[in-house]
Each structure stands twice: as C-alpha cells, then as structure tokens.
Design an enzyme around this catalytic site. Structure first.
Site, mmCIF file in Angstrom:
data_model
loop_
_atom_site.group_PDB
_atom_site.id
_atom_site.type_symbol
_atom_site.label_atom_id
_atom_site.label_comp_id
_atom_site.label_asym_id
_atom_site.label_seq_id
_atom_site.Cartn_x
_atom_site.Cartn_y
_atom_site.Cartn_z
ATOM 1 N N GLU A 192 0.877 -1.175 0.000
ATOM 2 C CA GLU A 192 0.000 0.000 0.000
ATOM 3 C C GLU A 192 0.904 1.212 0.000
ATOM 4 O OE1 GLU A 192 -1.464 3.251 0.701
ATOM 5 O OE2 GLU A 192 -1.462 2.589 2.788
ATOM 6 N N CYS A 239 -2.244 8.542 4.350
ATOM 7 C CA CYS A 239 -2.318 8.182 2.933
ATOM 8 C C CYS A 239 -3.681 8.499 2.326
ATOM 9 C CB CYS A 239 -1.981 6.700 2.746
ATOM 10 S SG CYS A 239 -3.137 5.571 3.542
#
Length: 493
Positions: free
Chosen positions: A259, A293
């Site tokens: 990720e 994020c």
C-alpha cells in the site's frame, strides 16, 4: 503560529522488555537506537537497532520452526480474540505510547487504539474465511473419475514493514491477518515509532501467539536486510513508492503486498452543501497534520460553489489550533520530524513562486506546520503532482464534469477519492470514471473501515489489504484431487 501549552501525558509510557524480539525471546541486540518525541526531541525510550546478523537469526529461527498446520486455527483465533480484549482494557497505556513517540494528538492516538482493537477482532473473525470449495472435475471429459477440493494455505514467512503514521493499527493490519492465516511473520516497525509495535507484540505473545511464529526487528537498516533475505516468502509493505521499488528489486521473485499512498482528489458538484464540504475538507486534509495516505489533497469544486467552499475552508483552517499533542484542545500536532516539515514548506514556497496563491498557513516552527490552503497551483508544482503527506490542500474550480474527472485522474496514483453531490446518477457516473481503489460518495477520501478491501490503482500499490482481503492475499489455494478409479470415458461419446 498558534501553539497550545503542553500538559503532561498520562504516566504510562511503556518500556519494552528488551530492544526487540527474535529467535523466540526478547533480545537487547548489539546496537541501540533512541526513540524521540517529534514535538520537542526528547527521548521517550530506546530499542534495538537490529543488525543484519540479527535479522538473519530472526528469519532462520522462524524458518526452522514454522510448519503449516502445527498451530491449530482455533488457537490462532483465540490468541487474536484475547489480544483484542486485553488491548481494549489498555487504551490509556497504548494512547500514551502512540502520543509520546509519534505525531498524533492524544485524541487521535486514542481513536487509533480503538481501531486496532477492531482490526484484531476482524482478524480473529477472518478465521471463518479460510475455507475452500470442491472442484467440479467432471465438468470436462478428462476429469471423469476424479474428485477433489481446494483449501487456503499459508505462504510461509511474511516480512511486515510498517510506517510511522499509524504505528499501532497498521501493525495490527499486518500481524493479525498473517497470523490467523497460519504464517510466521517478521515485523519491521517504522524507526520513528517502534514502541507501539513492540507493545502489541508483547500482548500477542502474552495471549497465546507462539514465540516461534513472530519476530520484531526494529532498526535503521533492518528493513533492507529483511527484504534481501532469501527465506522471506512475501513482503507486506506500507510506505512510499520509491521504497517499494527498492524492495521489489532487493530479493528473489516472490509475492508482494504493498500500500503506497495516494494524491487524493475530491470532486464537489454544483448541488453540494458548501458548509458540509468545507467541514469534510478540513477534517480530511489536516488530521494527523496531513500525514495520512487517505488525506484530501486536491479539491475540484464546481464554479457555482467554488467561492463559498474556498471561503469556508480558509476560515476553518485559520481557526485550527496547532500545538502540543498533549493538549486536548489541539487540532493539529507536529510532523514526524524537522526534515518532513521543511520539505512541506519548501513545496508550498515552490508553488507560490510558480504563481499559486497561499490563502492561509504554510509557516513552520520546528516540526509544526500551519495548515495551508492553496489555489492556482501550477501544473508542475509538486503539491499538485506528488503526495504531500503534510497539512496542505489545493482548491480548483471547474465547469465541466468530464474535465474534473480527468484532472482527478491526472496523477500516477489512485488510492481513494470523494464526490459530493445529491444526484445519484451523477455520483455513479463520476465514481465509475475515477481510477481509484475506492470512491466515497458525500465524503472525502479520508474514510475507511478496517473490513473493506483497501488499496489502489497505478502507483498506489499491489494487492489489497483490509483484514479479510489480506488473509486471502497471504494464502494460496492448494488442490487435493483423488482418482477414484471410475472408468474415464464420456457417456455421450
């Protein structure tokens, strides 16, 4: 810059039994490294600065002792359930650890502990997803006389590498699925925030996870040694794409689960409520000082709502309290270190030099950066093209929805995006055209529940996390087929 007076954290900051955990026991290691509070640089603890040889010992021990099926599923489930239960009774202690070593305010740290409890509970429940199915061998003439099925089997030894911004919950997202899926796992926590990770490892060990199934190797170079190791079967990494490239090139061909963040957009349509949008933008752009994020970075607003949204966002950003993590009144705490803060201000200054308008914020004091709102940023500005990972948001007007979609997609990442509109047809048209892993309708990108598949397109990563999705990623199907001896012929022939 507004700063609030610090108040003492609860006197519960935890000291690990030793500097790390490998070869089945807590170890001090040959080297140590300090853990510092990014707010004032004070030392809050120390951990092992694990050497290459110690990483090798950690991996070799797991490789020697790990065998699939030796730790029954019910025991794996019980260990995670018990850990979640103890964590839920240790919220104050873990809140203090997260807030002391990281960049989260006390309220943000407390919320993270609650999420980590849920993540571990979901990992325990994911035991039920480790099921297979029968294979219809007789669906082909060549399969007549055969019967069989497939099961989900562990991959082996998982290298789990986690970032600083969610030092407990993202560790839970790595360890929980890996362990319930019957893997062994070596954890390399972020060097800035290893105490939260080691505290969770201690809880897992105390609640039934065997020492031969887990290791924790904090350090400045331990991640490099780990990803080069030939006995690592899969690397599960959360971080930046440049580090991901180095990981992909470092070791033998193997499975990667990554990720890698995003430069997330929000599209605000002509029927959106400016007050609701502005509240969502400020919350989504400036939480954890933008070090998230899922942070909102680019806001594309229909021209008919642009001025109203901009005015509200600027006003709300100016009102945010920037200051000590320890003060409950603080809205925005520090960045993780001075280098990160300097980089964010440098990117803002570059954008302004290129023609952007800075409406508020952008000033730095130490590791604190005042939340910045920009408009008219040039197309080549890094605050537009790259993930800022700091308290910065850009607003742009649009008149054509297709052009807004193209602008949202015009970056090399695609993690999540938001859309504000009351028109479901418009919402679905936009959602279907966005190249991202998740589209949140009447919300920003800054939303996730820990059960949903999580990841993105393009440079935002490889595979999907989210507990049950991670369990599937960390296992592979294994087929068992039996030749029953039935004559292999096609009755229709």
């Amino acid at each position: 810059m507004t700063t609030s007076a610090p108040a003492p954290l609860e006197d519960q900051v935890w000291t690990p039994p030793a500097g790390g955990f490998w070869a089945g026991s807590w170890q001090d290691g040959d080297r140590r490294m300090p853990v510092r509070d990014p707010e004032d640089g004070s030392t809050v603890g120390s951990v092992a600065d694990t050497t290459d040889a110690e990483v090798d010992r950690a991996v070799a021990h797991l490789a020697e002792h790990w065998r699939p099926g030796c730790w029954p599923l019910w025991q794996r489930r019980r260990a995670l359930e018990s850990t979640a239960d103890e964590l839920s009774r240790s919220v104050d202690r873990f809140t203090a650890i997260i807030a002391a070593e990281g960049c989260k305010t006390v309220s943000e740290a407390r919320a993270e502990v609650s999420r980590a409890v849920e993540t571990l509970e979901l990992a325990a429940h994911a035991a039920a997803s480790l099921s297979g199915r029968t294979v219809p061998f007789d669906n082909t003439p060549r399969g007549l006389g055969w019967t069989g099925w497939h099961t989900r089997e562990p991959l082996g030894i998982v290298a789990a590498i986690t970032p600083f911004n969610d030092p407990l919950n993202l560790v839970a997202h790595k360890l929980g699925p890996a362990l319930v899926a019957d893997n062994a796992v070596v954890l390399k926590p972020a060097e800035q925030t290893p105490l939260s990770a080691l505290a969770l490892v201690e809880l897992l060990l105390r609640n039934g996870v065997p020492g031969d199934r887990i290791a924790a190797v904090p350090g400045r170079t331990s991640g490099q040694a780990l990803v080069r190791h030939p006995r690592i079967d899969v690397v599960s990494f959360t971080g930046g794409p440049r580090t991901a490239d180095r990981i992909a090139q470092a070791g033998p061909a193997r499975k990667l689960l990554m990720e890698l963040g995003g430069n997330n957009a929000l599209i605000v349509c002509s029927d959106a409520d400016p007050d609701r949008v502005a509240t969502a933008v400020v919350d989504g752009a400036f939480g954890v000082a933008g070090q998230n994020c899922l942070s909102v970075q680019r806001v594309l607003v229909h021209a008919s709502r642009y001025r109203a949204v901009l005015e509200r966002v600027v006003s709300a950003a100016r009102d945010l309290v920037v200051g000590s993590k320890r003060d409950p009144a603080t809205d925005v705490g520090p960045m993780i270190d001075a280098d990160a803060a300097e980089r964010v201000v440098r990117w803002i200054d570059e954008a302004v030099t290129g023609g952007a308008t800075l409406h508020t914020g952008g000033q730095r004091r130490g590791t604190f950066v005042r939340p910045a709102v920009l408009t008219s940023a040039p197309s080549e500005a890094r605050v537009r093209t790259d993930e800022v990972f700091g308290p910065v948001v850009l607003l742009d007007p649009f008149t054509d929805t297709t052009a807004a979609i193209d602008a949202a997609n015009a970056v090399n990442t695609g993690l999540q995006a938001g859309v504000f509109t009351q028109d479901i047809d418009r919402a679905m048209t936009i959602a279907n055209a966005l190249t991202v892993g998740a589209v949140l309708i009447n919300s920003t990108s800054d939303f996730r529940i820990d059960a949903m598949p999580f990841g993105g397109f393009k440079r935002s990563g490889i595979g999907r996390e989210g507990v049950e999705s991670a369990v599937q990623q960390l296992t592979e199907p294994k087929i068992i087929a039996i030749n029953t001896g039935t004559p292999q012929h096609d009755p229709a022939a």
